[in-house]
Enzyme design. Structure first.
Site, PDB file in Angstrom:
ATOM      1  N   LYS A  26       0.088  -0.103  13.485  1.00 29.14           N
ATOM      2  CA  LYS A  26      -1.149  -0.526  14.154  1.00 29.14           C
ATOM      3  C   LYS A  26      -1.159   0.115  15.539  1.00 29.14           C
ATOM      4  CE  LYS A  26      -2.140  -4.601  11.527  1.00 29.14           C
ATOM      5  NZ  LYS A  26      -3.259  -4.147  10.687  1.00 29.14           N
TER       6      LYS A  26
ATOM      7  N   HIS B   8       0.799  -1.227   0.000  1.00 28.42           N
ATOM      8  CA  HIS B   8       0.000   0.000   0.000  1.00 28.42           C
ATOM      9  C   HIS B   8       0.837   1.284   0.000  1.00 28.42           C
ATOM     10  CE1 HIS B   8      -2.870  -3.026   0.765  1.00 28.42           C
ATOM     11  NE2 HIS B   8      -2.854  -2.988   2.074  1.00 28.42           N
TER      12      HIS B   8
HETATM   13  C1  BG6 Z   1      -4.442  -4.978   4.625  1.00 24.71           C
HETATM   14  C2  BG6 Z   1      -3.489  -5.372   5.707  1.00 24.71           C
HETATM   15  O1  BG6 Z   1      -3.851  -5.162   3.368  1.00 24.71           O
HETATM   16  O2  BG6 Z   1      -4.777  -3.599   4.781  1.00 24.71           O
HETATM   17  C3  BG6 Z   1      -4.110  -5.119   7.074  1.00 24.71           C
HETATM   18  O3  BG6 Z   1      -3.198  -6.752   5.582  1.00 24.71           O
HETATM   19  C4  BG6 Z   1      -4.588  -3.693   7.189  1.00 24.71           C
HETATM   20  O4  BG6 Z   1      -3.181  -5.407   8.116  1.00 24.71           O
HETATM   21  C5  BG6 Z   1      -5.445  -3.308   5.996  1.00 24.71           C
HETATM   22  O5  BG6 Z   1      -5.353  -3.581   8.390  1.00 24.71           O
HETATM   23  C6  BG6 Z   1      -5.773  -1.836   5.997  1.00 24.71           C
HETATM   24  O6  BG6 Z   1      -6.674  -1.557   4.969  1.00 24.71           O
HETATM   25  P1  BG6 Z   1      -7.659  -0.329   5.036  1.00 24.71           P
HETATM   26  O7  BG6 Z   1      -8.381  -0.345   3.738  1.00 24.71           O
HETATM   27  O8  BG6 Z   1      -8.546  -0.546   6.226  1.00 24.71           O
HETATM   28  O9  BG6 Z   1      -6.791   0.887   5.210  1.00 24.71           O
END
Ligand code: BG6
Length: 486
Positions: A342, A246
């Site tokens: 987190k 991401h």
């Molecule tokens: C996921 C991760 O790809 O993205 C997770 O594995 C994380 O650990 C999540 O919580 C976060 O996604 P979003 O869309 O809630 O920001």
């Protein structure tokens, strides 16, 4: 992103009873498939997993998930499941099981008049991906009378070498034009908007460079802890779980050059160039952290090592901050600061472009350190939108300055936004690869992280509910800055 009508197809999900399918994919699949013209004649879902289940038992499981997600009223959900969804038990996934699956797929296509177009969606843990690709390929399921598409969820590999190996295996059976590597951030409306925002507005693009931008901050913060995913997360950590995918995606979209067209290959070429231009990460540019006990919304929460399923001596990082340099004409000398974690002080994803200060300042001084610089904050979630901070004259006789913020909020203008998975699923159904990660892109992203993964320092504890270890602030302090508060 370009929309063409979806052709009739069979959609196979591997890991069909798992959490990802039941919680995330299924409600979005329902929303997308129920909206297709042609109903059950154009779309069938075949769930595959190890355990033996009848079609009726699988539909009942899916019905519970759809209702829990408030995806549809009971009667409509039930009708869709009865008409469009069935199940195949894959047992231990040996050659005979795959031969059985092939026979079932061909019989189903014949019975329902589907032309042999197939999506294979692997909603599986990383170690199950290669055996499934192998099973599909060796049984001949990768070939059909129509087209085939292979969808792979992240994490794609666990380092550069394993990603290269997995790509090789996939390419043995599926050419790249049939491969859809998912990063759900790319499905978010606000992430897609980055391209439009940058390349449809002369105003921003003309200042989007080292001459005008002092630095860029990318924050993906979560207040949730590891939840029920300790088994996965403790092996993987924040670098692999969030940064490799991401955060580097957000970085490439922010830093990329103007593509020659909106074509998937052109956009992905430019993104890969950014990854290739990143300077090797030095140890002093990395901060790793791990959450300790603290408070979230005033409620006490345990530390990472006390979470169920986590090794009490775990050295897995739950927080990462990085300072990156893009070695290019556009960005040389403008650092990109990335952080994710987190159990931080809130749930927010934002990109802050902090512009340079005016070269000469003849207005009255003010106390706040960086008050003279404009700042563009693009909020990707929640409260999607952007804010541009500008300096204005305070009304009155004296020349006094005040910072004001120009706001735009998606929700105000357009109402709620579509779920990222719905966007990505529509693109898969329609065969548009723009929002999916190409083989070379995923490999380059791992290459960027290689030096950090190979000499990971012990993570520094930070209290849950804070914004990470103080060392993360020191990364920006080197240039006289601080992280922009969300
Ligand atoms: C996921 C991760 O790809 O993205 C997770 O594995 C994380 O650990 C999540 O919580 C976060 O996604 P979003 O869309 O809630 O920001």
């Amino acid at each position: 992103m370009a929309r063409g009508p979806a052709e009739p197809q069979l959609f196979l999900v591997f890991g069909a009873t798992g959490d990802l399918m039941q919680r995330k994919l299924l409600p979005s699949l329902y929303a997308v498939a129920a909206g297709l013209r042609g109903g059950p004649k154009s779309f069938r879902l075949l769930g595959c997993a190890r355990q033996p289940l009848t079609d009726a038992a699988y539909r009942a499981l899916c019905l519970r998930s759809l209702l829990a997600a408030k995806a549809a009223p009971r009667a409509a959900a039930k009708r869709w499941l009865d008409h469009s969804v069935s199940y195949h038990a894959l047992g231990d996934g040996g050659p005979e099981e795959y031969a059985g699956l092939r026979a079932e797929v061909e019989a189903l296509e014949k019975r329902t008049g589907l032309p042999g177009n197939r999506v294979y969606y692997l909603a599986l843990p990383e170690d199950a991906i290669a055996p499934t690709v192998y099973g599909l390929g060796e049984s001949g399921l990768h070939e059909s009378l129509g087209w085939t598409r292979l969808v792979v969820e992240k994490p794609f590999g666990s380092d550069h070498a394993s990603a290269v190996k997995l790509n090789r295996l996939i390419h043995r059976y599926f050419p790249e034009r049939e491969v859809y590597r998912i990063d759900h951030y790319l499905g978010k409306e606000t992430v897609q908007n980055l391209l439009v925002f940058r390349f449809a507005n002369m105003l921003f693009e003309s200042v989007w460079n080292r001459d005008r931008v002092d630095h860029v901050e990318i924050t993906v913060a979560e207040d949730l802890g590891v939840e029920h995913r300790a088994g996965y997360y403790d092996r993987v950590g924040a670098l692999r779980d969030m940064v490799q995918s991401h955060l580097l995606q957000l970085l490439t979209l922010t830093a990329m050059e103007v593509p020659s067209s909106l074509d998937a290959e052109q956009i992905r070429n430019e993104k890969v160039k950014v990854l290739r231009s990143l300077e090797p990460i030095r140890p002093e540019d990395v901060v790793l952290g791990q959450y300790a006990a603290g408070r979230i919304d005033n409620e006490p929460v345990p530390g990472y090592r006390e979470e169920p399923g986590v090794d009490p001596r775990s050295r897995t990082e739950t927080f990462v901050a990085l300072a990156l340099q893009v070695h290019s004409w556009r960005w040389h000398g403008t650092p990109f600061f990335l952080r994710t974690g987190k159990r931080l002080g809130g749930k927010v994803t934002q990109i802050v472009v902090r512009f340079r200060e005016p070269p000469v300042w003849f207005f009255p001084e003010r106390s706040t350190a960086d008050i003279h610089a404009n700042r563009l904050t693009i909020t990707l979630q929640p409260d999607e939108g952007f804010t541009l901070s500008i300096e204005l004259k305070k009304p009155g006789d004296e020349i006094a300055l005040v910072t004001q913020r120009l706001h735009f909020q998606y929700a105000e203008a357009f109402g709620p936004l579509a779920d990222a998975y719905q966007t990505l699923l529509s693109d898969i159904l329609e065969g548009d690869q723009t929002l999916f990660v190409r083989a070379d892109e995923v490999e380059e992203a791992w290459k960027v992280l290689n030096p950090v993964l190979s000499r990971k320092a012990r993570p520094i504890p930070y209290p849950a509910g804070s914004w990470g270890p103080p060392a993360a602030a020191a990364l920006l302090r080197r240039g006289g800055h601080h992280w922009t508060a969300p």
